[in-house]
Design an enzyme around this catalytic site. Structure first.
Site, mmCIF file in Angstrom:
data_model
loop_
_atom_site.group_PDB
_atom_site.id
_atom_site.type_symbol
_atom_site.label_atom_id
_atom_site.label_comp_id
_atom_site.label_asym_id
_atom_site.label_seq_id
_atom_site.Cartn_x
_atom_site.Cartn_y
_atom_site.Cartn_z
ATOM 1 N N HIS A 240 -2.605 -3.103 -3.356
ATOM 2 C CA HIS A 240 -3.984 -2.884 -2.916
ATOM 3 C C HIS A 240 -4.898 -2.690 -4.121
ATOM 4 C CE1 HIS A 240 -6.657 -0.676 0.295
ATOM 5 N NE2 HIS A 240 -7.130 -1.839 -0.060
ATOM 6 N N ASP B 54 -3.357 2.077 -5.096
ATOM 7 C CA ASP B 54 -2.025 1.981 -4.509
ATOM 8 C C ASP B 54 -1.434 0.568 -4.637
ATOM 9 O OD1 ASP B 54 -4.203 1.550 -2.615
ATOM 10 O OD2 ASP B 54 -2.709 1.304 -1.048
ATOM 11 N N HIS C 94 0.836 -1.193 0.000
ATOM 12 C CA HIS C 94 0.000 0.000 0.000
ATOM 13 C C HIS C 94 0.876 1.250 0.000
ATOM 14 C CE1 HIS C 94 -3.489 -2.370 1.771
ATOM 15 N NE2 HIS C 94 -2.461 -3.091 2.201
ATOM 16 N N THR D 26 0.453 5.311 1.694
ATOM 17 C CA THR D 26 -0.390 5.912 2.740
ATOM 18 C C THR D 26 -1.120 7.171 2.276
ATOM 19 O OG1 THR D 26 1.419 7.288 3.588
ATOM 20 C CG2 THR D 26 1.176 5.060 4.521
ATOM 21 N N GLU E 82 2.219 -0.929 4.713
ATOM 22 C CA GLU E 82 1.926 0.455 4.340
ATOM 23 C C GLU E 82 3.239 1.201 4.148
ATOM 24 O OE1 GLU E 82 -0.696 2.212 3.656
ATOM 25 O OE2 GLU E 82 -2.443 1.097 4.398
#
Length: 321
Positions: free
Chosen positions: A186, A196, A54, A56, A128
């Site tokens: 993601h 992402d 991912h 953020t 993340e």
């Protein structure tokens, strides 16, 4: 003794011997107010099957608070990787932050699907990566038309990516079920809502380090040559066939019910991952060639399921083998 009784006796003896062998290797312990014997079953598999990347969209401090503090829409991930030159980051050196134990379920993937699995949160580890990518929603023009969404994707910090690589290698070493095609973004598993880690994420660099999937350029060129010579298919059939290839690779599209918009959406997700320099949702020959190269590399048995390739491309591949 009749033959049937003899078989039962042998079966019973086998069971006793098997159980005795298992019991002899059992681990005994006291847990609370009861005794425990641990006999490892061979009928089990790893919980973790996927690794999901991912970005953020926000700075480190904000990311850490969002991923760890209660809210009306709580989210989390197993790891958070900061970046340099972030004034909200409190250390001089970059460090990996673990937020959720790997044995626990983090809330990072949402209503995602990959392969035949729907509960991706239950079966994955989420990373993340701090990166302040952001998009401006489309606005209405003076003529009443809706403009295009405008997105900005900053480059990822090279030192940060080295941390992601080191962390991912560590994870993969402990979870052998995470095959190359199960290292995903993601946006791959829920393209309806997410894009992402975006077009700047260096998937090829990770693949060269042994993390995730990538294609061979020679294979793409070979498939391009084949596709250029095949001009008999119409646009609709080409797009429907590509939907099947997407599903065969792992994307959660249903080829039998997919609309034209669905195919565009999943094609864009595929391009964000494997052809980030041109993300337009069009099923062009280059996208098709990349997909065929990926299927050839990771799922070669699935290529034989396409009759239109059977007499030409598949024969060429078999000759090369």
């Amino acid at each position: 003794m009749t033959p049937s009784l003899a078989k039962l006796a042998l079966l019973a003896a086998s069971c006793v011997l098997t159980l005795a062998g298992c019991t002899s290797s059992a681990t005994k312990a006291q847990r609370g107010d009861y005794k425990l014997e641990w006999v490892e079953s061979q009928n089990a598999s790893e919980r973790v099957r996927f690794l999901v990347m991912h970005f953020t969209t926000i700075d480190f401090d904000h990311s850490l608070r969002v991923l760890t503090q209660p809210s009306s829409s709580p989210v989390s991930s197993h790891y958070l990787v900061p970046e340099n030159n972030d004034p909200t980051y409190p250390h001089d050196d970059l460090r990996v932050y673990q937020l959720v134990d790997e044995t626990r379920r983090a809330w990072h993937a949402g209503p995602a699907r990959w392969e035949d699995r729907y509960q991706i949160n239950d079966q994955s580890i989420g990373i993340e990566i701090v990166n302040k990518a952001h998009c401006h929603p489309p606005v209405e023009t003076s003529t009443g038309e809706i403009g295009e969404e405008i997105c900005f994707f900053p480059e990822f910090d090279p030192e940060q990516i080295e941390l992601v690589i080191a962390l991912s290698k560590d994870i993969l070493a402990r979870y052998p079920d995470i095959s190359p095609t199960r290292v995903v973004g993601h946006g791959d598993v829920v393209p309806q809502y997410k894009i992402d880690p975006g077009p700047r994420f260096p998937w090829q660099k990770l693949a060269e380090a042994g993390i995730g999937a990538w294609y061979e350029e020679e294979a793409v060129k070979r498939h391009m040559d084949y596709l250029k010579g095949n001009t008999t298919s119409d646009r609709e059939s080409i797009r429907q066939r590509f939907a099947q290839w997407l599903a065969d690779y792992g994307y959660g599209i249903n080829p039998e019910t997919a609309t034209d918009d669905d195919i565009t959406l999943y094609t864009r997700a595929f391009q964000y991952h494997f052809r980030p320099w041109k993300v337009d949702g069009e099923v062009d020959n280059h996208s098709r060639a990349i997909m065929l190269a990926l299927l050839e590399k990771y799922f070669p048995n699935k290529l034989s399921g396409y009759p239109e390739l059977k007499g030409t491309l598949i024969a060429e591949l078999e000759e090369q083998d």
